[in-house]
Scaffold this motif. Structure first.
Motif, short mmCIF file in Angstrom:
data_model
loop_
_atom_site.label_atom_id
_atom_site.label_comp_id
_atom_site.label_asym_id
_atom_site.label_seq_id
_atom_site.Cartn_x
_atom_site.Cartn_y
_atom_site.Cartn_z
N PRO A 35 0.79 -1.24 0.00
CA PRO A 35 0.00 0.00 0.00
C PRO A 35 0.82 1.29 0.00
CG PRO A 35 -0.16 -1.11 2.13
CD PRO A 35 0.70 -1.96 1.27
N PHE A 36 2.12 1.20 -0.28
CA PHE A 36 2.99 2.38 -0.34
C PHE A 36 3.95 2.26 -1.52
CE2 PHE A 36 1.70 1.93 4.08
CZ PHE A 36 1.20 3.20 4.32
N ALA A 37 4.68 3.34 -1.78
CA ALA A 37 5.60 3.38 -2.92
C ALA A 37 6.74 2.37 -2.75
CB ALA A 37 6.18 4.79 -3.04
N ALA A 38 7.36 2.05 -3.86
CA ALA A 38 8.52 1.15 -3.85
C ALA A 38 9.67 1.77 -3.06
CB ALA A 38 8.96 0.87 -5.27
N GLY A 39 10.45 0.91 -2.43
CA GLY A 39 11.66 1.37 -1.75
C GLY A 39 11.49 1.64 -0.26
N GLY A 40 10.25 1.72 0.23
CA GLY A 40 10.02 1.97 1.65
C GLY A 40 9.95 0.65 2.42
N PRO A 41 9.75 0.73 3.73
CA PRO A 41 9.76 -0.46 4.58
C PRO A 41 8.75 -1.54 4.17
CG PRO A 41 9.69 1.52 5.92
CD PRO A 41 9.56 1.97 4.51
N THR A 42 7.53 -1.15 3.87
CA THR A 42 6.50 -2.14 3.53
C THR A 42 6.88 -2.87 2.25
OG1 THR A 42 4.92 -0.64 4.56
CG2 THR A 42 3.99 -2.44 3.26
N ASP A 43 7.41 -2.10 1.31
CA ASP A 43 7.85 -2.67 0.04
C ASP A 43 9.03 -3.62 0.24
OD1 ASP A 43 7.69 -2.39 -3.01
OD2 ASP A 43 9.79 -1.88 -2.65
N VAL A 44 10.01 -3.18 1.00
CA VAL A 44 11.23 -3.97 1.20
C VAL A 44 10.90 -5.27 1.94
CG1 VAL A 44 13.45 -3.99 2.44
CG2 VAL A 44 12.80 -2.00 1.07
N PRO A 182 3.01 15.21 3.30
CA PRO A 182 2.72 13.81 2.97
C PRO A 182 3.39 13.32 1.69
CG PRO A 182 0.82 15.18 2.47
CD PRO A 182 1.90 16.10 2.96
N PHE A 183 3.82 12.07 1.71
CA PHE A 183 4.37 11.39 0.52
C PHE A 183 3.58 10.09 0.34
CE2 PHE A 183 7.69 14.17 1.94
CZ PHE A 183 8.37 14.55 0.80
N ASN A 184 3.84 9.40 -0.78
CA ASN A 184 3.14 8.14 -1.03
C ASN A 184 3.78 6.93 -0.35
OD1 ASN A 184 0.97 8.99 -2.51
ND2 ASN A 184 2.10 8.98 -4.44
N GLY A 185 4.72 7.19 0.50
CA GLY A 185 5.43 6.12 1.19
C GLY A 185 6.68 6.75 1.76
N THR A 186 7.35 6.04 2.68
CA THR A 186 8.56 6.65 3.22
C THR A 186 9.78 6.36 2.36
OG1 THR A 186 8.59 4.90 4.90
CG2 THR A 186 7.82 7.08 5.57
N GLN A 204 10.00 3.53 10.30
CA GLN A 204 10.32 2.13 10.61
C GLN A 204 11.80 1.91 10.28
OE1 GLN A 204 6.71 1.07 8.02
NE2 GLN A 204 6.92 -0.70 9.36
N ILE A 205 12.50 1.25 11.15
CA ILE A 205 13.95 1.13 11.07
C ILE A 205 14.46 0.59 9.74
CG2 ILE A 205 14.00 -1.19 12.12
CD1 ILE A 205 16.58 -0.21 13.62
N VAL A 206 13.69 -0.29 9.12
CA VAL A 206 14.09 -0.92 7.85
C VAL A 206 14.53 0.10 6.80
CG1 VAL A 206 13.13 -2.30 5.95
CG2 VAL A 206 12.59 -2.87 8.31
N ASN A 207 13.90 1.24 6.85
CA ASN A 207 14.15 2.29 5.85
C ASN A 207 15.32 3.18 6.23
OD1 ASN A 207 13.25 3.50 3.44
ND2 ASN A 207 12.06 5.05 4.52
N THR A 208 15.85 3.01 7.44
CA THR A 208 16.75 4.03 7.96
C THR A 208 18.17 3.53 8.21
OG1 THR A 208 16.37 3.55 10.32
CG2 THR A 208 14.74 4.92 9.22
#
Ligand code: ASP
Length: 322
Positions: A35-44, A182-186, A204-208
């Motif tokens: 439900p978010f843009a590619a490259g963010g935590p949910t995607d990864v 707001p963005f479409n994902g982190t 979320q740590i995954v992105n950071t």
């Protein structure tokens, strides 16, 4: 009479076909909605576990990034998708808990419109600033936010997203209301933080992890009781002087309500196997996520988590205007 017989025979045949289809599942590609843009935590996280699950299930898992409204657009779509196991969604603490308190007309009920498959990863929250933000530590950061509230931009991934809600909490503890962008994902929000177009974010740590390690952004603190092995130099909020800010999120797989039990069983087993796989574990752990132990895996613990998270976040967020 004849017509009735034909109809019921037809329904019976359909039922048999349905259960045979469930036994044979999967016979074609599965779509996993992110439900978010590619490259963010949910995607990864979806890509890491999805890749392994696809091998177990013997079919390709296609990731489809469907963005908008803090992940609730995609979650609505997943709730209404055919319940045959070929459309799944990776939800999270925002789409499947915080959304309830922030969207009065939410088109789905996270507890009753989905079949929980299981938690894929727990994700501690990290407080982040752009690389050239002046404060050197969390205490200075808090003072800086208070002094510069009017001109600060805080990034998030849409109303009710994890980055939104966890920074609403942070901002309310500090007592500020910055401009929220707001963005479409982190994934894209992180690019803006790296580029210096926004000033700070909670994510979320995954992105950071890699961005902090690479010096592309500043990490001020991790909001867990203990430090994270992926970022051992990053102090906890307690160590850094903000013990009241302790918060973690999670990502989890869901299917539409009514997905047949034999299909769900295969998905639950495939996720479980992925989370036991050494290379999947290493990838998730290297990014700082927390892999659910056996007692936190599968449908029942996820159903309980959704319920308790809705109960936890709704009063925090009701009326939060940020
Ligand atoms: N981490 C994001 C959030 O703030 C979403 C994403 O995974 O891109 O909810």
């Amino acid at each position: 009479m004849k017509i009735a017989t034909a109809v019921s025979a037809g329904l019976f045949a359909l039922g048999l076909a349905g259960s045979a289809a469930a036994q044979d599942y999967p016979t074609r590609n599965i779509t996993l909605i992110v439900p978010f843009a590619a490259g963010g935590p949910t995607d990864v996280i979806s890509r890491i576990v999805g890749e392994h699950m696809a091998r177990t299930l013997g079919q390709t898992i296609l990731i489809e990034n469907v963005v908008g409204a803090g992940g609730t657009t995609a979650s609505t779509r997943a709730a209404r998708a055919a319940n045959d196991g070929y459309t799944l969604i990776t939800g999270h603490m925002g789409t499947h808990a915080a959304s309830v308190g922030l969207y009065p007309n939410l088109a789905y009920n996270p507890s009753t419109d989905f079949e929980p498959i299981g938690v894929a990863a727990g994700t501690p929250i990290v407080i982040l600033g752009r690389k050239d933000l002046p404060p050197k530590d969390l205490k200075e950061f808090i003072a800086y936010l208070k002094a510069n509230e009017a001109k600060l931009n805080q990034a998030h991934a849409g109303i009710a997203s994890v980055s939104h809600t966890t920074c609403v909490l942070l901002n309310s503890i500090i007592g500020i209301k910055p401009v929220a962008v707001p963005f479409n994902g982190t994934g894209p929000a992180m690019n803006a933080l790296i580029g210096g177009q926004v000033d700070y974010m909670c994510d979320q740590i995954v992105n950071t992890t890699q961005q902090i390690q690479g010096g592309l952004i500043k990490g001020y603190a991790i909001a867990t009781a203990a430090r994270n092995p992926a970022l051992p130099d990053l102090p906890t909020t307690k160590e850094a002087g903000l013990p009241e800010y302790e918060v973690s999120a999670w990502n989890a797989l869901f299917a539409p309500k009514g997905t047949p039990k034999p299909v769900l069983d295969k998905l639950v087993a495939a996720l479980d196997k992925a989370l036991d796989d050494e290379s999947v574990r290493k990838r998730l752990l290297d990014l700082g996520s927390d892999i659910p132990g056996k007692d936190r895996r599968g449908p029942a613990p996820l159903a309980a988590l959704v319920k308790s998270e809705v109960a936890r976040w709704t009063p925090i967020l009701k009326g939060a205007a940020n």
